[in-house]
Enzyme design. Sequence first.
Site, short mmCIF file in Angstrom:
data_model
loop_
_atom_site.label_atom_id
_atom_site.label_comp_id
_atom_site.label_asym_id
_atom_site.label_seq_id
_atom_site.Cartn_x
_atom_site.Cartn_y
_atom_site.Cartn_z
N SER A 142 -4.27 38.97 -6.81
CA SER A 142 -3.16 39.02 -5.88
C SER A 142 -2.85 37.59 -5.48
O SER A 142 -3.67 36.69 -5.67
CB SER A 142 -3.58 39.82 -4.64
OG SER A 142 -2.68 39.65 -3.56
N TYR A 155 -9.69 42.59 1.77
CA TYR A 155 -8.84 42.51 0.59
C TYR A 155 -8.76 41.07 0.09
O TYR A 155 -8.95 40.79 -1.10
CB TYR A 155 -7.44 43.03 0.95
CG TYR A 155 -6.48 43.13 -0.21
CD1 TYR A 155 -6.50 44.24 -1.05
CD2 TYR A 155 -5.52 42.15 -0.46
CE1 TYR A 155 -5.61 44.37 -2.11
CE2 TYR A 155 -4.63 42.25 -1.51
CZ TYR A 155 -4.67 43.37 -2.34
OH TYR A 155 -3.80 43.49 -3.38
#
Length: 260
Positions: A142, A155
């Site tokens: 990401s 995350y």
Amino acid sequence: MQLKDKVAFITGSASGIGKEIAIVFAQEGAKIVIADLNKQAADATAAELKASGAEAIGVGVDVTSEEQVDAAVEEAAKAFGGIDILISNAGIQIVHPVEEFSFADWKKMLAIHLDGAFLTTKACLKHMYAQGRGGSVIYMGSVHSKEASLLKAPYVTAKHGLIGLAKTVAKEGAKHNVRANVICPGFVRTPLVEKQIPEQAKTLGITEEQVIKNVMLKETVDGEFTTTDDVARVALMFAAFPTNALTGQSLVVSHGWFMQ
């Protein structure tokens, strides 16, 4: 047909980014393993691919279970004669400030994103090394593999961790001609992101439109979401690349959000 007869094991591929990668890889001649927690959805996606003329199977797997991962990879290897490409894509999102994050949710996030990546890598590498025909391991990172945002401590931590795993696999896999890479998308309008919009609006005390414009897409050059096709095209590039020139590298795919 850049991936003709290559076997691709793709986690979290019954929907979203994983499904788009499966579609693009199938168009390029790969044999596709749709690996997903939802076996029924995995079978349905595999059936769609087969209807278009591709070879595909669905397997149910919880990527945090070593037993399930090993069984799913074995089933796939037996069905198609090995494993050439791993796309480690399964993931979820839970958002809270650090001081409000439960330890259980922290561990759940790291288990799915990091343990899942490790377990699928370990299982697939055994086949890639034994086959002697090389391979490609691709992690779905990401922008948060490089950057941070509010409310996403586990995350961001996990996505940063994938970079380290990929670099290690690139070093260890080189003698077997196995490459490793990380794709780092910006916000892609998948069900995972759709779910975050009202959650962040509530937590931040702003409207959903403000979350999209002022949080998610604020730093892009064009105010556009990254698309699943954007990500799938980069996955194809890494999977089909003919040499080790790019191994160990990560690539941000984000419409200009976070440039390096």
